[in-house]
Design an enzyme around this catalytic site. Structure first.
Site, PDB file in Angstrom:
ATOM      1  N   LYS A   5      12.152  -0.949   1.923  1.00 47.39           N
ATOM      2  CA  LYS A   5      13.031  -2.129   1.883  1.00 47.39           C
ATOM      3  C   LYS A   5      14.339  -1.764   1.203  1.00 47.39           C
ATOM      4  O   LYS A   5      14.405  -0.835   0.383  1.00 47.39           O
ATOM      5  CB  LYS A   5      12.388  -3.310   1.158  1.00 47.39           C
ATOM      6  N   ASP A  41       6.994  -6.225  -5.199  1.00 50.85           N
ATOM      7  CA  ASP A  41       7.500  -5.914  -3.853  1.00 50.85           C
ATOM      8  C   ASP A  41       6.381  -5.793  -2.808  1.00 50.85           C
ATOM      9  O   ASP A  41       6.673  -5.643  -1.618  1.00 50.85           O
ATOM     10  CB  ASP A  41       8.286  -4.597  -3.869  1.00 50.85           C
ATOM     11  N   VAL A  51      10.465   8.765  -3.099  1.00 48.78           N
ATOM     12  CA  VAL A  51       9.583   8.471  -4.234  1.00 48.78           C
ATOM     13  C   VAL A  51      10.433   7.992  -5.410  1.00 48.78           C
ATOM     14  O   VAL A  51      11.460   8.595  -5.722  1.00 48.78           O
ATOM     15  CB  VAL A  51       8.796   9.753  -4.621  1.00 48.78           C
ATOM     16  N   ALA A  52      10.010   6.897  -6.034  1.00 46.19           N
ATOM     17  CA  ALA A  52      10.716   6.333  -7.197  1.00 46.19           C
ATOM     18  C   ALA A  52      12.206   6.158  -6.901  1.00 46.19           C
ATOM     19  O   ALA A  52      13.054   6.459  -7.736  1.00 46.19           O
ATOM     20  CB  ALA A  52      10.511   7.208  -8.434  1.00 46.19           C
ATOM     21  N   GLY A  53      12.510   5.678  -5.713  1.00 44.72           N
ATOM     22  CA  GLY A  53      13.909   5.618  -5.299  1.00 44.72           C
ATOM     23  C   GLY A  53      14.492   4.223  -5.230  1.00 44.72           C
ATOM     24  O   GLY A  53      15.640   4.061  -4.817  1.00 44.72           O
ATOM     25  N   ALA A  60      10.876   0.644  -2.724  1.00 47.28           N
ATOM     26  CA  ALA A  60       9.527   0.061  -2.666  1.00 47.28           C
ATOM     27  C   ALA A  60       8.510   0.970  -1.985  1.00 47.28           C
ATOM     28  O   ALA A  60       7.622   0.495  -1.280  1.00 47.28           O
ATOM     29  CB  ALA A  60       9.549  -1.320  -1.999  1.00 47.28           C
ATOM     30  N   GLY A  61       8.619   2.279  -2.227  1.00 49.07           N
ATOM     31  CA  GLY A  61       7.674   3.210  -1.616  1.00 49.07           C
ATOM     32  C   GLY A  61       6.240   2.974  -2.085  1.00 49.07           C
ATOM     33  O   GLY A  61       5.311   2.937  -1.268  1.00 49.07           O
ATOM     34  N   GLY A  62       6.045   2.801  -3.388  1.00 47.42           N
ATOM     35  CA  GLY A  62       4.696   2.555  -3.901  1.00 47.42           C
ATOM     36  C   GLY A  62       4.149   1.240  -3.372  1.00 47.42           C
ATOM     37  O   GLY A  62       2.959   1.133  -3.028  1.00 47.42           O
ATOM     38  N   SER A  63       5.007   0.240  -3.282  1.00 55.08           N
ATOM     39  CA  SER A  63       4.578  -1.064  -2.765  1.00 55.08           C
ATOM     40  C   SER A  63       4.197  -0.957  -1.296  1.00 55.08           C
ATOM     41  O   SER A  63       3.234  -1.584  -0.839  1.00 55.08           O
ATOM     42  CB  SER A  63       5.705  -2.092  -2.925  1.00 55.08           C
TER      43      SER A  63
END
Ligand code: C5P
Length: 318
Positions: free
Chosen positions: A16, A144, A103-105, A108-111
């Protein structure tokens, strides 16, 4: 509850960006209320779930994925537990993340991984949970995650979990610029708070709902709409961001903005061809850029569990 006769399911969820991200003053828990316009971007993390003898998490992907935890602190295990809490009988899983989202950008990669895990495990275990139940499972996982499930274009309020889908498509072409440096999300929020107290940053102005309801987003005049209250605090903490922002606008982007709390930057372009041009120019300067565009989709199965294509595939390399 029936168990489908498949042993591997893949689901995907999009990255996103926040076309508009307005941040209020922290509440009693220290969290900041948001009014934001989320847009899903055609950049996906895929999650493949396979029954296994013991729990195992593996990760592959574009760019550096070494920052993704492979122990039980990874958000995807909390997604599995959230499904257990909805009556699922827990069996050990191999979860493989194939990551395109930085990653950690701030995208919302982890979400996205959590949302895709909800969708994949729901199918693998034959739980039959609908979108309402999946949304309920997603809310406690992170602000997110509900949007990662929903996708498309939506107004987000609260911490971002209170969603109003905006029933329109924004013709959006962007370039995503990944950074090699890191930025701590809490530090960016703290910088905003401190700067507001000292007068460096303007006071909260939560106008995104007006923007959405006035249809300005659909007018195509996005360059006058996009805004991010965390843009300047992120720049203040990580001055290298300015180099990326300047390179993007010098390459012809209409605007360039920090994504969420950064450090990823996204650049607004006129068309797919324009995004490709801007991206190529940045790449020729050694900048990690890629063209992308809006998607109306959210988390979804890549393989249909009822279709023959969902039958065994080569397991991901570990
Ligand atoms: O949502 P996430 O876990 O990435 O947030 C990390 C930290 O960023 C939170 O613990 C909080 O300090 C800060 N934050 C905030 N208000 C938000 C989102 C994050 O203060 N709406």
């Amino acid at each position: 509850m029936s168990t489908p006769d498949v042993w591997q399911i893949t689901a995907r969820a999009p990255a996103k960006i926040n076309l508009v991200l307005r941040v209020g003053l922290p509440d009693s828990t220290g969290y900041h209320p948001l009014v934001t316009v989320f847009q899903a971007i055609d950049l996906w993390d895929e999650v493949t779930v396979t029954p296994s003898e013991c729990d195992l998490l593996t990760v592959s992907g574009l760019g550096d994925v070494s920052g993704v935890p492979v122990d039980d602190s990874n958000i995807v295990w909390r997604a599995v537990v959230a499904l257990e809490a909805r009556g699922a009988k827990r069996t050990p899983l191999h979860i493989h993340l194939s990551k395109q989202i930085p990653v950690a950008g701030g995208m919302a990669g982890g979400s996205a991984d959590a949302a895709a895990t909800l969708v994949a495990v729901n199918a693998l275990w034959g739980l039959g949970l609908g979108s309402h139940d999946l949304h309920q499972a997603a809310v406690p996982l992170g602000a997110d995650v509900p949007f990662s499930l929903l996708g498309g274009l939506a107004l987000g309020e609260g911490r971002g979990e209170t969603l109003t889908p905006l029933d329109r498509e924004v013709p959006l072409h962007v370039v995503i610029v990944r950074s090699s440096f890191e930025l701590s999300t809490p530090a960016v929020y703290r910088e905003l708070d401190g700067g507001r107290e000292s007068g460096s940053y303007s006071h909260p102005h939560l106008e995104a709902r007006d923007l959405a309801s006035m249809g300005k987003l659909a007018s195509g005049d996005l360059v006058h709409v996009v805004a991010n209250d965390l843009h300047d605090p992120a720049r203040a903490l990580q001055p290298d961001i300015d180099r990326v922002l300047s390179a993007a606008t010098e390459a012809g982007a209409l605007a360039a903005l920090v994504s969420g709390s950064g450090p990823t930057v996204w650049a607004l372009c006129e068309s797919a061809a324009h995004a490709q041009d801007v991206s190529s120019t940045l790449v020729s300067q050694g900048i990690d850029a890629m063209p992308s565009c809006a998607t109306a989709r959210g988390a979804e199965l890549v393989s249909d569990p009822s279709a023959p294509t969902a039958s065994p595939r080569v397991p991901p390399s570990r």
